[in-house]
Design a protein around this motif. Structure first.
Motif, PDB file in Angstrom:
ATOM      1  N   TRP A  60       0.858  -1.185   0.000  1.00  0.00           N
ATOM      2  CA  TRP A  60       0.000   0.000   0.000  1.00  0.00           C
ATOM      3  C   TRP A  60       0.891   1.230   0.000  1.00  0.00           C
ATOM      4  O   TRP A  60       1.987   1.220   0.559  1.00  0.00           O
ATOM      5  N   SER A  61       0.429   2.306  -0.633  1.00  0.00           N
ATOM      6  CA  SER A  61       1.195   3.560  -0.616  1.00  0.00           C
ATOM      7  C   SER A  61       0.257   4.745  -0.789  1.00  0.00           C
ATOM      8  O   SER A  61      -0.847   4.607  -1.313  1.00  0.00           O
ATOM      9  N   ILE A  75      -4.479   4.131   9.497  1.00  0.00           N
ATOM     10  CA  ILE A  75      -5.233   3.019  10.082  1.00  0.00           C
ATOM     11  C   ILE A  75      -5.196   1.810   9.155  1.00  0.00           C
ATOM     12  O   ILE A  75      -5.505   1.917   7.965  1.00  0.00           O
ATOM     13  N   ARG A  76      -4.821   0.665   9.713  1.00  0.00           N
ATOM     14  CA  ARG A  76      -4.861  -0.588   8.946  1.00  0.00           C
ATOM     15  C   ARG A  76      -6.298  -1.094   8.943  1.00  0.00           C
ATOM     16  O   ARG A  76      -6.919  -1.277   9.989  1.00  0.00           O
ATOM     17  N   MET A  77      -6.847  -1.358   7.738  1.00  0.00           N
ATOM     18  CA  MET A  77      -8.252  -1.738   7.614  1.00  0.00           C
ATOM     19  C   MET A  77      -8.474  -3.248   7.487  1.00  0.00           C
ATOM     20  O   MET A  77      -9.581  -3.720   7.729  1.00  0.00           O
ATOM     21  N   ASP A  78      -7.453  -4.005   7.084  1.00  0.00           N
ATOM     22  CA  ASP A  78      -7.628  -5.450   6.973  1.00  0.00           C
ATOM     23  C   ASP A  78      -6.395  -6.166   7.510  1.00  0.00           C
ATOM     24  O   ASP A  78      -5.323  -5.581   7.659  1.00  0.00           O
ATOM     25  N   LYS A  79      -6.559  -7.436   7.806  1.00  0.00           N
ATOM     26  CA  LYS A  79      -5.494  -8.229   8.419  1.00  0.00           C
ATOM     27  C   LYS A  79      -4.281  -8.376   7.506  1.00  0.00           C
ATOM     28  O   LYS A  79      -3.141  -8.391   7.960  1.00  0.00           O
ATOM     29  N   ALA A  80      -4.504  -8.458   6.190  1.00  0.00           N
ATOM     30  CA  ALA A  80      -3.413  -8.640   5.225  1.00  0.00           C
ATOM     31  C   ALA A  80      -2.598  -7.364   5.036  1.00  0.00           C
ATOM     32  O   ALA A  80      -1.495  -7.413   4.510  1.00  0.00           O
ATOM     33  N   GLY A  81      -3.142  -6.215   5.445  1.00  0.00           N
ATOM     34  CA  GLY A  81      -2.424  -4.956   5.335  1.00  0.00           C
ATOM     35  C   GLY A  81      -2.466  -4.336   3.954  1.00  0.00           C
ATOM     36  O   GLY A  81      -1.677  -3.445   3.660  1.00  0.00           O
ATOM     37  N   THR A  82      -3.380  -4.762   3.110  1.00  0.00           N
ATOM     38  CA  THR A  82      -3.468  -4.196   1.762  1.00  0.00           C
ATOM     39  C   THR A  82      -4.387  -2.989   1.699  1.00  0.00           C
ATOM     40  O   THR A  82      -4.429  -2.300   0.683  1.00  0.00           O
ATOM     41  N   SER A  83      -5.133  -2.722   2.766  1.00  0.00           N
ATOM     42  CA  SER A  83      -6.041  -1.587   2.797  1.00  0.00           C
ATOM     43  C   SER A  83      -5.760  -0.748   4.045  1.00  0.00           C
ATOM     44  O   SER A  83      -5.826  -1.245   5.167  1.00  0.00           O
ATOM     45  N   TRP A  84      -5.437   0.532   3.829  1.00  0.00           N
ATOM     46  CA  TRP A  84      -5.138   1.465   4.905  1.00  0.00           C
ATOM     47  C   TRP A  84      -5.868   2.771   4.618  1.00  0.00           C
ATOM     48  O   TRP A  84      -6.200   3.056   3.478  1.00  0.00           O
ATOM     49  N   THR A  85      -6.125   3.561   5.655  1.00  0.00           N
ATOM     50  CA  THR A  85      -6.637   4.914   5.463  1.00  0.00           C
ATOM     51  C   THR A  85      -5.635   5.885   6.063  1.00  0.00           C
ATOM     52  O   THR A  85      -4.974   5.592   7.057  1.00  0.00           O
ATOM     53  N   TYR A  86      -5.548   7.075   5.453  1.00  0.00           N
ATOM     54  CA  TYR A  86      -4.592   8.091   5.872  1.00  0.00           C
ATOM     55  C   TYR A  86      -5.318   9.424   5.886  1.00  0.00           C
ATOM     56  O   TYR A  86      -5.654   9.968   4.836  1.00  0.00           O
ATOM     57  N   ASN A  87      -5.625   9.932   7.077  1.00  0.00           N
ATOM     58  CA  ASN A  87      -6.426  11.155   7.224  1.00  0.00           C
ATOM     59  C   ASN A  87      -5.857  12.034   8.326  1.00  0.00           C
ATOM     60  O   ASN A  87      -5.013  11.601   9.108  1.00  0.00           O
ATOM     61  N   ASN A  88      -6.368  13.268   8.403  1.00  0.00           N
ATOM     62  CA  ASN A  88      -6.054  14.148   9.511  1.00  0.00           C
ATOM     63  C   ASN A  88      -6.712  13.623  10.780  1.00  0.00           C
ATOM     64  O   ASN A  88      -7.757  12.965  10.727  1.00  0.00           O
ATOM     65  N   VAL A  89      -6.126  13.917  11.917  1.00  0.00           N
ATOM     66  CA  VAL A  89      -6.695  13.521  13.200  1.00  0.00           C
ATOM     67  C   VAL A  89      -7.856  14.461  13.515  1.00  0.00           C
ATOM     68  O   VAL A  89      -7.735  15.674  13.397  1.00  0.00           O
ATOM     69  N   ASP A  90      -8.999  13.891  13.889  1.00  0.00           N
ATOM     70  CA  ASP A  90     -10.146  14.692  14.297  1.00  0.00           C
ATOM     71  C   ASP A  90     -10.121  14.856  15.806  1.00  0.00           C
ATOM     72  O   ASP A  90     -10.306  13.895  16.559  1.00  0.00           O
ATOM     73  N   PHE A  91      -9.886  16.071  16.269  1.00  0.00           N
ATOM     74  CA  PHE A  91      -9.859  16.341  17.701  1.00  0.00           C
ATOM     75  C   PHE A  91     -11.252  16.703  18.184  1.00  0.00           C
ATOM     76  O   PHE A  91     -12.000  17.395  17.510  1.00  0.00           O
ATOM     77  N   ILE A  92     -11.612  16.246  19.379  1.00  0.00           N
ATOM     78  CA  ILE A  92     -12.894  16.562  19.989  1.00  0.00           C
ATOM     79  C   ILE A  92     -12.656  17.682  20.992  1.00  0.00           C
ATOM     80  O   ILE A  92     -11.797  17.591  21.870  1.00  0.00           O
ATOM     81  N   GLU A  93     -13.426  18.774  20.874  1.00  0.00           N
ATOM     82  CA  GLU A  93     -13.241  19.905  21.768  1.00  0.00           C
ATOM     83  C   GLU A  93     -13.912  19.635  23.093  1.00  0.00           C
ATOM     84  O   GLU A  93     -14.953  19.054  23.173  1.00  0.00           O
TER      85      GLU A  93
END
Length: 144
Positions: A93-94, A126-144
Motif C-alpha cells: 500500500w502507498s 489506520i490498517r483496515m484489513d489483516k493482510a495490510g493491503t487496505s489502509w486509510t490516511y487522514n487528519n486527526v479529528d480532535f474533539i473539543e
C-alpha cells in the motif's frame, strides 16, 4: 603451528581495560561487535538488515507490529508513505504526501499509527484489513 581452544561462554561479560586491570580474564570479552551476549553467557550473531530498495534523499523506517503474525514496515519518504509486507516481500500500500521524514514522530496503538510533526497537522494511518493491503490516511479529528 599452535592451536587454541575457542571460548563458547562469556560468563564475565564485557570488561573494560580499567576493570580487568591488565590481567587476562578467561571468559570475558574486551570487545564485541555484531554479536549479542545471552544472559547465560553464550554468544550469538546479531541479525542484519535486508536490502529492499533504494529510498529517496531522506527516509524513515517505522516497524508496525500488531502481533507475531501481523507485522509491516512503514516507509516514510519525502514523497509519501509506503507499507512493506515481509510476508509477501513487496509494497502492499502507498499514499503520496509531501513530508519531512526527519521531523516526524510516530506512535502506534493497535491498528492505528499517529504521525506528528511541527510542519503539518497530525495524521492518522489506520490498517483496515489483516493482510495490510487496505489502509486509510487522514487528519486527526480532535474533539473539543
Amino acid at each position: 603451528m599452535g592451536s587454541s581452544l575457542a571460548l563458547t561462554k562469556f560468563n564475565y561479560g564485557l570488561l573494560s581495560e580499567k576493570v580487568a586491570g591488565g590481567a587476562s580474564m578467561q571468559g570475558a570479552l574486551k570487545q564485541c561487535e555484531n554479536a549479542i551476549i545471552e544472559l547465560t553467557g553464550s554468544i550469538r550473531k546479531r541479525g542484519g538488515f535486508k536490502f529492499l530498495r533504494a529510498l529517496y534523499n531522506t527516509g524513515l523506517l517505522f516497524p508496525f507490529v500488531y502481533n507475531n503474525d501481523e507485522y509491516f514496515l512503514i516507509i516514510v519518504s519525502e514523497v509519501g508513505i509506503e507499507i512493506y509486507s515481509p510476508a509477501t516481500n513487496k509494497i502492499v500500500w502507498s499514499v503520496q504526501d509531501t513530508l519531512d521524514p526527519l521531523s516526524i514522530s510516530m506512535y502506534q496503538i493497535q491498528d492505528v499509527v499517529y504521525i506528528f510533526s511541527p510542519n503539518f497537522f497530525p495524521k492518522k494511518l489506520i490498517r483496515m484489513d489483516k493482510a495490510g493491503t487496505s489502509w486509510t490516511y487522514n487528519n486527526v479529528d480532535f474533539i473539543e
